[in-house]
Design an enzyme around this catalytic site. Structure first.
Site, PDB file in Angstrom:
ATOM      1  N   CYS A 105      21.857  55.503  33.202  1.00 14.62           N
ATOM      2  CA  CYS A 105      23.125  54.896  32.841  1.00 14.62           C
ATOM      3  C   CYS A 105      22.803  53.510  32.316  1.00 14.62           C
ATOM      4  O   CYS A 105      22.180  52.709  33.022  1.00 14.62           O
ATOM      5  CB  CYS A 105      24.051  54.814  34.055  1.00 14.62           C
ATOM      6  SG  CYS A 105      25.582  53.939  33.730  1.00 14.62           S
ATOM      7  N   GLN A 110      28.322  40.618  44.126  1.00 12.28           N
ATOM      8  CA  GLN A 110      28.798  40.973  42.792  1.00 12.28           C
ATOM      9  C   GLN A 110      27.704  41.720  42.026  1.00 12.28           C
ATOM     10  O   GLN A 110      26.549  41.305  42.031  1.00 12.28           O
ATOM     11  CB  GLN A 110      29.207  39.715  42.029  1.00 12.28           C
ATOM     12  CG  GLN A 110      30.419  39.000  42.605  1.00 12.28           C
ATOM     13  CD  GLN A 110      31.723  39.744  42.356  1.00 12.28           C
ATOM     14  OE1 GLN A 110      31.756  40.759  41.679  1.00 12.28           O
ATOM     15  NE2 GLN A 110      32.796  39.225  42.926  1.00 12.28           N
ATOM     16  N   GLU A 115      34.102  36.695  57.624  1.00 12.43           N
ATOM     17  CA  GLU A 115      33.784  38.043  57.141  1.00 12.43           C
ATOM     18  C   GLU A 115      33.811  39.007  58.326  1.00 12.43           C
ATOM     19  O   GLU A 115      33.388  38.661  59.425  1.00 12.43           O
ATOM     20  CB  GLU A 115      32.414  38.048  56.472  1.00 12.43           C
ATOM     21  CG  GLU A 115      31.885  39.414  56.097  1.00 12.43           C
ATOM     22  CD  GLU A 115      32.800  40.178  55.165  1.00 12.43           C
ATOM     23  OE1 GLU A 115      33.100  41.350  55.484  1.00 12.43           O
ATOM     24  OE2 GLU A 115      33.222  39.622  54.133  1.00 12.43           O
ATOM     25  N   CYS A 165      39.946  41.233  42.090  1.00 10.09           N
ATOM     26  CA  CYS A 165      39.442  42.318  41.241  1.00 10.09           C
ATOM     27  C   CYS A 165      40.548  43.339  40.971  1.00 10.09           C
ATOM     28  O   CYS A 165      40.278  44.445  40.509  1.00 10.09           O
ATOM     29  CB  CYS A 165      38.233  42.993  41.895  1.00 10.09           C
ATOM     30  SG  CYS A 165      38.563  43.655  43.529  1.00 10.09           S
TER      31      CYS A 165
END
Length: 322
Positions: free
Chosen positions: A45, A169, A219, A294
């Site tokens: 890919c 990311q 987190e 996002c």
């Protein structure tokens, strides 16, 4: 204006490939067809790293030679569920993680040696244990078969260690642009208290730590919190602390502690922020909130609530990470 990317190919530092069988019983690995769990075989890919293809070929060969069965979603039988490949672009290090429906890997030595021969950049070979019959890709438990538990990468001059479970990311170059823009919009003067919610391995907050007086990161994934603490220590960042908690609980806790952050940065998952998180942020009364999203739909929904809580949307800027 949109912040674009110069190179649209080979930018993804992580790929996850499901593994299964075709109608003839042959092992296939690739990507799911649209709106289904039928696996379309993929050898390469072009948005992924070049090493993906040779690693997939090696794993397919290993499975065939050692009679290792792919996982069957319908029956819950078989061993290999997914292949996760992650690369640190600044370090060149590669992690290969098999998500397995079990505790052990047959012929593990042959598999490890094959990986090392095929791709000399592999420095972390990991098993992720997921025995749940669900669509969730990764389980909560990891075991290192060979090499390091983590790989290293850097963003905005700060070094990070990444485990299979760490959020990071997938486009490093664009992420640097994103974080620099976020810091620019925060307009730090020095000495501020910055709270970074949904902080993952600490990437956003730690790239801003040198601009503020104190950083508190939050987190819910324990491995990511440990990564964040190690990242801060490794980089000599002494003005940061990290809490392992749900963002909603932590926001309420910080408010109860009487902390009044000057700036809050949030980078939630696609579902956006829980309404109670936004209410807790408003109670802490930061002068500035930088919301990295996002999902434009949940961003719009959350901005509407923030306006109702007394905030004003001042600036919006799209960044192309894909």
């Amino acid at each position: 204006p949109i912040v674009g990317m110069e190179e649209p190919f080979r930018y993804r530092n992580k790929a996850q490939f499901p593994v299964g069988c075709d109608r003839d019983g042959n092992t296939v690995m690739g990507f799911y067809a649209a709106r289904s769990h039928r696996i379309v075989p993929v050898e390469d890919c072009v948005v992924g790293i070049e090493e993906n293809g040779e690693i997939l070929a090696l794993i397919r060969k290993y499975m065939d030679q050692c009679n290792v069965e792919p996982y069957d979603e319908e029956t819950g039988r078989g061993l290999i569920r997914h292949i996760l490949i992650r690369k640190g672009f600044s370090s060149g290090q590669i992690m290969v993680c098999l998500v397995v429906n079990g505790e052990k890997l047959p012929c593990a030595d042959r598999y490890i040696e094959g990986l090392r021969q095929v791709c000399g950049k592999v420095c972390s070979v990991v098993l992720n244990i997921n025995r749940e019959q669900s669509n969730v890709i990764l389980g909560n438990s990891c075991r290192t078969l060979w090499g390091s538990d983590t790989i290293e990468d850097s963003l905005c001059g700060v070094r990070f260690e990444l485990s299979p479970l760490s959020f990071y990311q997938v486009n490093r170059a664009a992420a640097e642009q994103l974080y620099l823009l976020a810091a620019q919009l925060a307009d730090f003067q020095g000495g501020e208290l910055l709270v970074d919610l949904y902080c993952g391995a600490g990437t956003i907050g730690l790239t801003m730590a040198h601009r503020v007086g104190q950083l508190v990161g939050v987190e819910i994934v324990p491995d990511a919190v440990e990564n964040a603490k190690a990242n801060a220590k490794r980089c000599g960042i002494e003005n940061a602390r990290f809490l392992c908690a749900d963002a909603k609980q932590a926001a309420v806790q910080l408010a109860q502690e009487g902390l009044r952050p000057d700036v809050v940065v949030v980078d939630p998952p696609r579902k956006g922020c829980d309404p109670q998180v936004l209410e807790a942020i408003a109670k802490m009364s930061p002068q500035k909130l930088v919301y990295i999203s996002c999902n434009s739909a949940t961003l719009a929904r959350d901005c509407k609530q923030l306006v109702q809580l007394g905030y004003r949307l001042k600036t919006a800027a799209p960044v192309d990470l894909f």
